[in-house]
Design a protein around this motif. Structure first.
Motif, mmCIF file in Angstrom:
data_model
loop_
_atom_site.group_PDB
_atom_site.id
_atom_site.type_symbol
_atom_site.label_atom_id
_atom_site.label_comp_id
_atom_site.label_asym_id
_atom_site.label_seq_id
_atom_site.Cartn_x
_atom_site.Cartn_y
_atom_site.Cartn_z
ATOM 1 N N PRO A 1 0.800 -1.243 0.000
ATOM 2 C CA PRO A 1 0.000 0.000 0.000
ATOM 3 C C PRO A 1 0.824 1.280 0.000
ATOM 4 O O PRO A 1 0.265 2.372 -0.125
ATOM 5 N N GLU A 2 2.133 1.196 0.132
ATOM 6 C CA GLU A 2 3.013 2.377 0.136
ATOM 7 C C GLU A 2 2.519 3.427 1.133
ATOM 8 O O GLU A 2 2.168 4.549 0.782
ATOM 9 N N ILE A 3 2.476 3.010 2.382
ATOM 10 C CA ILE A 3 2.048 3.895 3.464
ATOM 11 C C ILE A 3 3.108 4.963 3.698
ATOM 12 O O ILE A 3 4.307 4.684 3.664
ATOM 13 N N ASP A 4 2.668 6.169 3.921
ATOM 14 C CA ASP A 4 3.599 7.255 4.232
ATOM 15 C C ASP A 4 4.349 6.890 5.508
ATOM 16 O O ASP A 4 3.726 6.649 6.544
ATOM 17 N N PRO A 5 5.680 6.818 5.465
ATOM 18 C CA PRO A 5 6.433 6.443 6.672
ATOM 19 C C PRO A 5 6.293 7.455 7.801
ATOM 20 O O PRO A 5 6.585 7.135 8.950
ATOM 21 N N VAL A 6 5.847 8.659 7.477
ATOM 22 C CA VAL A 6 5.634 9.683 8.500
ATOM 23 C C VAL A 6 4.186 9.601 8.975
ATOM 24 O O VAL A 6 3.249 9.792 8.200
ATOM 25 N N ALA A 7 3.991 9.304 10.233
ATOM 26 C CA ALA A 7 2.646 9.166 10.778
ATOM 27 C C ALA A 7 2.014 10.508 11.102
ATOM 28 O O ALA A 7 0.802 10.695 10.973
ATOM 29 N N LEU A 8 2.856 11.453 11.538
ATOM 30 C CA LEU A 8 2.325 12.737 11.997
ATOM 31 C C LEU A 8 3.380 13.820 11.802
ATOM 32 O O LEU A 8 4.562 13.608 12.091
ATOM 33 N N GLY B 1 7.944 -0.447 3.853
ATOM 34 C CA GLY B 1 8.182 -1.137 2.588
ATOM 35 C C GLY B 1 9.626 -1.555 2.418
ATOM 36 O O GLY B 1 10.156 -1.590 1.302
ATOM 37 N N GLU B 2 10.278 -1.931 3.535
ATOM 38 C CA GLU B 2 11.692 -2.302 3.516
ATOM 39 C C GLU B 2 11.852 -3.747 3.946
ATOM 40 O O GLU B 2 10.925 -4.371 4.463
ATOM 41 N N LEU B 3 13.059 -4.283 3.735
ATOM 42 C CA LEU B 3 13.372 -5.666 4.110
ATOM 43 C C LEU B 3 12.367 -6.649 3.503
ATOM 44 O O LEU B 3 11.911 -7.582 4.156
ATOM 45 N N TRP B 4 12.050 -6.411 2.249
ATOM 46 C CA TRP B 4 11.088 -7.270 1.560
ATOM 47 C C TRP B 4 11.677 -8.650 1.311
ATOM 48 O O TRP B 4 12.868 -8.899 1.516
ATOM 49 N N GLY B 5 10.829 -9.548 0.811
ATOM 50 C CA GLY B 5 11.234 -10.932 0.639
ATOM 51 C C GLY B 5 11.813 -11.225 -0.728
ATOM 52 O O GLY B 5 11.885 -10.365 -1.612
ATOM 53 N N ARG B 6 12.196 -12.472 -0.896
ATOM 54 C CA ARG B 6 12.707 -12.927 -2.187
ATOM 55 C C ARG B 6 11.547 -13.083 -3.161
ATOM 56 O O ARG B 6 10.382 -13.071 -2.773
ATOM 57 N N ALA C 1 1.494 -13.308 -2.417
ATOM 58 C CA ALA C 1 2.663 -12.694 -3.055
ATOM 59 C C ALA C 1 2.391 -11.200 -3.215
ATOM 60 O O ALA C 1 1.267 -10.790 -3.543
ATOM 61 N N MET C 2 3.394 -10.397 -2.989
ATOM 62 C CA MET C 2 3.188 -8.943 -2.961
ATOM 63 C C MET C 2 4.238 -8.229 -3.794
ATOM 64 O O MET C 2 5.410 -8.616 -3.802
ATOM 65 N N ILE C 3 3.807 -7.194 -4.466
ATOM 66 C CA ILE C 3 4.727 -6.340 -5.212
ATOM 67 C C ILE C 3 5.102 -5.150 -4.337
ATOM 68 O O ILE C 3 4.233 -4.400 -3.882
ATOM 69 N N PHE C 4 6.396 -5.020 -4.103
ATOM 70 C CA PHE C 4 6.921 -3.857 -3.384
ATOM 71 C C PHE C 4 7.506 -2.918 -4.434
ATOM 72 O O PHE C 4 8.547 -3.230 -5.025
ATOM 73 N N PRO C 5 6.835 -1.811 -4.732
ATOM 74 C CA PRO C 5 7.279 -0.933 -5.820
ATOM 75 C C PRO C 5 8.754 -0.578 -5.762
ATOM 76 O O PRO C 5 9.420 -0.508 -6.805
ATOM 77 N N ALA C 6 9.303 -0.388 -4.569
ATOM 78 C CA ALA C 6 10.708 -0.023 -4.465
ATOM 79 C C ALA C 6 11.628 -1.168 -4.863
ATOM 80 O O ALA C 6 12.820 -0.950 -5.133
ATOM 81 N N ALA C 7 11.088 -2.393 -4.903
ATOM 82 C CA ALA C 7 11.902 -3.569 -5.232
ATOM 83 C C ALA C 7 11.709 -4.008 -6.673
ATOM 84 O O ALA C 7 12.283 -5.021 -7.080
ATOM 85 N N GLY C 8 10.909 -3.287 -7.439
ATOM 86 C CA GLY C 8 10.673 -3.673 -8.812
ATOM 87 C C GLY C 8 9.313 -4.325 -9.011
ATOM 88 O O GLY C 8 8.532 -4.470 -8.065
ATOM 89 N N PRO C 9 9.022 -4.759 -10.231
ATOM 90 C CA PRO C 9 7.683 -5.285 -10.550
ATOM 91 C C PRO C 9 7.465 -6.754 -10.200
ATOM 92 O O PRO C 9 6.364 -7.273 -10.379
ATOM 93 N N GLN C 10 8.513 -7.435 -9.713
ATOM 94 C CA GLN C 10 8.375 -8.866 -9.443
ATOM 95 C C GLN C 10 7.625 -9.097 -8.136
ATOM 96 O O GLN C 10 7.846 -8.385 -7.145
#
Length: 271
Positions: free
Chosen positions: A5-12, A153-158, A167-176
């Motif tokens: 979901p690409e949540i804003d890392p800043v909460a407030l 959205g860090e430390l994503w999986g293989r 299975a999830m797409i992490f935009p920062a990790a590419g389209p796979q």
């Protein structure tokens, strides 16, 4: 496939001040530890200990303070030494730039061990009595940290089979599509380890057995989760196709087994 979901890392945001979700996850972890540790005081032998003084809420407050220092200092130094020693040796000032990220659990654990040794010595309490008290209170805090990793959205999986329902797409990790390894670690090292360790510690155990079980449990669950987590790009996979995290778990599991076996031979019941 799911999409992160690409949540804003800043909460407030409060003017120039930005409160990050990752920082909140640390605060939640410390709050969970405090709540669980105060409940742990009701378990034996802590409810009956009178020497050198009865255990009380103030002890937990002090341990939390020392523990926070151990987590921050040990976690940062552990990351610098275990993962990027050459870089930080040539850029020593950046060791203090913790806002740039870079914390290691194994370093944080060593930091907490040192902090608890100091606290136990200053209070004249057996060190393993202290670690047996805090060990079951740690996993839910680790789970909170994994929530922070997922939000960032860090430390994503293989990479994962696209047919895998989660299975999830992490935009920062590419389209796979990838394994949401943060969720795996949340469930294994956090929730499952907490349940097993809390139930184990509810009954009287010999001093050191609960601590040994924590080392074994975390090491095994982290080792398993690392098979689904993308290794750090600057390290890759190492000997036997294991990640750096897996290799760091090996001495942890060995130490836990030895501690448990040593404690089993003792006659004194401590936790």
């Amino acid at each position: 496939m799911l999409i992160h979901p690409e949540i804003d890392p800043v909460a407030l945001r409060l003017g120039p001040l930005a409160v990050h979700w990752y920082g909140i996850s640390y605060l939640v972890a410390f709050a969970l530890f405090f709540w669980l540790a105060t409940r742990r005081l009701r378990h034996e032998p802590y409810a009956s200990i009178t020497m050198p003084a009865p255990w009380n809420r103030r002890d937990i407050e002090d341990m939390l303070f020392y523990g926070v220092l151990g987590v921050i200092v040990g976690g940062r130094l552990g990351y610098c030494l275990f993962y990027k020693p050459a870089y930080y040796l040539s850029h020593p000032i950046e060791i203090f730039a913790i806002w740039q990220g870079g914390m290691a659990f194994h370093g944080g654990m060593l930091g907490v061990i040192v902090a608890m040794i100091w606290w136990a010595y200053s209070r004249q309490r057996p060190w393993l009595q202290v670690t047996d008290l805090i060990a079951p209170c740690v996993p839910l805090g680790l789970a909170s940290g994994r929530v922070g990793n997922f939000i960032n959205g860090e430390l994503w999986g293989r990479m994962a089979d696209p047919a895998l329902p989660w299975a999830m797409i992490f935009p920062a990790a590419g389209p796979q599509p990838r394994h949401p390894s943060q969720v795996y670690q949340f469930l294994l090292e956090g929730v499952l380890l907490f349940v097993l360790l809390w139930l184990y510690a509810r009954k009287p155990r010999k001093m050191g057995q609960v601590s040994g079980m924590f080392l074994v449990g975390y090491g095994v669950f982290r080792f398993i989760a690392e098979y689904f987590r993308e290794p750090d790009a600057f390290l890759g996979l190492q000997a036997l196709g294991w990640s750096r995290g897996q290799w760091l778990c090996v001495p942890m599991v060995v130490a836990g087994v030895l501690m448990w076996l040593w404690a089993t031979k003792r006659q004194q019941i401590s936790s």
